[in-house]
Design an enzyme around this catalytic site. Sequence first.
Site, PDB file in Angstrom:
ATOM      1  N   TRP A  99     -62.581   2.577  -0.414  1.00  0.00           N
ATOM      2  CA  TRP A  99     -63.212   2.042  -0.568  1.00  0.00           C
ATOM      3  C   TRP A  99     -64.452   2.548   0.136  1.00  0.00           C
ATOM      4  O   TRP A  99     -65.583   2.779  -0.773  1.00  0.00           O
ATOM      5  CB  TRP A  99     -62.954   0.675   0.221  1.00  0.00           C
ATOM      6  CG  TRP A  99     -61.887  -0.266  -0.324  1.00  0.00           C
ATOM      7  CD1 TRP A  99     -61.102  -0.339   1.072  1.00  0.00           C
ATOM      8  CD2 TRP A  99     -62.115  -0.599  -1.129  1.00  0.00           C
ATOM      9  NE1 TRP A  99     -60.109  -0.845  -0.357  1.00  0.00           N
ATOM     10  CE2 TRP A  99     -60.469  -1.557  -1.181  1.00  0.00           C
ATOM     11  CE3 TRP A  99     -62.454  -0.744  -2.853  1.00  0.00           C
ATOM     12  CZ2 TRP A  99     -59.601  -2.343  -2.096  1.00  0.00           C
ATOM     13  CZ3 TRP A  99     -61.582  -1.661  -3.632  1.00  0.00           C
ATOM     14  CH2 TRP A  99     -60.491  -2.343  -3.156  1.00  0.00           C
ATOM     15  N   ASP A 166     -70.424  -2.833   4.524  1.00  0.00           N
ATOM     16  CA  ASP A 166     -69.090  -2.875   4.021  1.00  0.00           C
ATOM     17  C   ASP A 166     -68.288  -4.098   5.333  1.00  0.00           C
ATOM     18  O   ASP A 166     -67.398  -3.351   6.004  1.00  0.00           O
ATOM     19  CB  ASP A 166     -68.467  -2.727   3.031  1.00  0.00           C
ATOM     20  CG  ASP A 166     -67.371  -2.663   2.613  1.00  0.00           C
ATOM     21  OD1 ASP A 166     -66.801  -4.105   2.798  1.00  0.00           O
ATOM     22  OD2 ASP A 166     -66.711  -2.246   2.085  1.00  0.00           O
ATOM     23  N   LYS A 190     -60.310 -12.096   2.209  1.00  0.00           N
ATOM     24  CA  LYS A 190     -59.887 -10.709   3.532  1.00  0.00           C
ATOM     25  C   LYS A 190     -60.005 -11.712   4.256  1.00  0.00           C
ATOM     26  O   LYS A 190     -58.874 -12.680   5.056  1.00  0.00           O
ATOM     27  CB  LYS A 190     -60.095  -9.581   3.654  1.00  0.00           C
ATOM     28  CG  LYS A 190     -60.753  -8.512   2.309  1.00  0.00           C
ATOM     29  CD  LYS A 190     -59.176  -8.471   2.082  1.00  0.00           C
ATOM     30  CE  LYS A 190     -59.569  -7.201   0.675  1.00  0.00           C
ATOM     31  NZ  LYS A 190     -60.261  -6.383   0.561  1.00  0.00           N
TER      32      LYS A 190
HETATM   33  C1  PLP Z   1     -61.105  -5.215  -1.155  1.00  0.00           C
HETATM   34  C2  PLP Z   1     -62.423  -4.657  -0.150  1.00  0.00           C
HETATM   35  C3  PLP Z   1     -62.904  -3.795  -1.136  1.00  0.00           C
HETATM   36  C4  PLP Z   1     -62.699  -3.776  -2.423  1.00  0.00           C
HETATM   37  O1  PLP Z   1     -63.203  -5.814  -2.609  1.00  0.00           O
HETATM   38  P1  PLP Z   1     -63.431  -6.502  -4.393  1.00  0.00           P
HETATM   39  O2  PLP Z   1     -64.432  -7.473  -3.560  1.00  0.00           O
HETATM   40  O3  PLP Z   1     -62.116  -6.570  -4.517  1.00  0.00           O
HETATM   41  O4  PLP Z   1     -63.923  -5.705  -5.146  1.00  0.00           O
HETATM   42  C5  PLP Z   1     -63.727  -3.022  -0.658  1.00  0.00           C
HETATM   43  N1  PLP Z   1     -64.233  -2.575   0.945  1.00  0.00           N
HETATM   44  C6  PLP Z   1     -63.269  -3.228   1.523  1.00  0.00           C
HETATM   45  C7  PLP Z   1     -63.161  -2.849   2.776  1.00  0.00           C
HETATM   46  C8  PLP Z   1     -61.733  -3.795   1.527  1.00  0.00           C
HETATM   47  O5  PLP Z   1     -61.585  -3.924   2.377  1.00  0.00           O
END
Ligand code: PLP
Length: 366
Positions: A99, A166, A190
């Site tokens: 990611w 993030d 999540k």
């Molecule tokens: C799942 C995830 C993403 C991607 O998220 P989307 O909303 O599907 O674009 C990005 N960063 C992390 C750390 C993730 O766990």
Amino acid sequence: MKAYNFNAGPCVLPKEAIESTIEAIRNFDGTGIGLLEISHRTAGWERIMAETRQLWRDLLNIPDEYEVLFLAGGASTQFFMVPANILAKKAAYLQTGVWAKKAAKEAKLFGEVDVVASSEDKIYSYIPKNYTIPADADYFHITTNNTIYGTEIKYDMDCPVNLVADMSSDILSRPVDVKKYAIIYGGAQKNVGPAGVTFVIIRKDILGKIGSRQYMNPLPTMVDYRTHAVDDPKNISMFNTPPVSAIFVMHETLKWLKDTIGGVEKIHEINVKKSQLLYNEIDRNSLFVGTAAKEDRSIMNHCWVMAPGKEDLQDEFMAFAKARGMVGIKGHRSVGGFRASLYNACPVEAVEALVKCMQEFEELHK
Ligand SMILES: *Cc1c(COP(=O)(O)O)cnc(C)c1O
């Protein structure tokens, strides 16, 4: 049979949030019209938007100088929105997983990217410690929890430049000192809701700097944070139709976290207990070994593989666990083995069931 949901995302949500959403889909706010059918300009909806922002503020102690936005497009859209808005010349990235790597890739479209450190050499099984953040970077980007590898930066670092994080997979799992960050973003699916809504917590002074970028000015309207972070509270995150149903579930999930659980410090205590329960078993059980460096282990995503010499039991354990109601414990293909995600809404009871299942499997193979 009871199913225990360990999916990495979308994933388990509080039962209370699901039940109240079902009711709202039938009849929103006593209007006689369902949540999926209301206009986002109804008074009841404006109240939900304002309350949801306030819940975020209450739960994370977000200071007034920050705005809380609810956008669409997932965390992946923030990978390019962040640099589009604030990368003037150079950005620094910590590459702790795919990611993070994907985020850095998007930034390269907008300027120079300095990857200060990477743990790709060991399949991202640890968080790099020795690196220097360039003082002339517009910002430093980190991924606090690496969902696929089960590693986590569990503290709020001091950073000489704007810190962008993030936090898709550990937001609201622990207290965060928001003041240390310029931007915090993530997909809701999540820990705070269903797929379809993305949270962005942004320090307002950042908004004043947008537009100084050299490559693409002006920005497309939807990409510009200033379109969404407006002064009129009725129009925050309301430039276009927001993802109404996803925000509603987030509202209910945050209410559960605040009122039923008692807040982020409380859930953090519970999360640490759940996490220790599983890591203790991974470390104790002769059939399994953890894959992440111990000091960097995530309290959200737990990754393990069969112990050396026991690899041929992998499929058998998967079937054994499945027959006992364990759902979503297959590891990501890049790590292999198993992964159990113990997000906020995952009950202790589920972790206990998984641990028992691992113990019974060991007994069988004594
Ligand atoms: C799942 C995830 C993403 C991607 O998220 P989307 O909303 O599907 O674009 C990005 N960063 C992390 C750390 C993730 O766990």
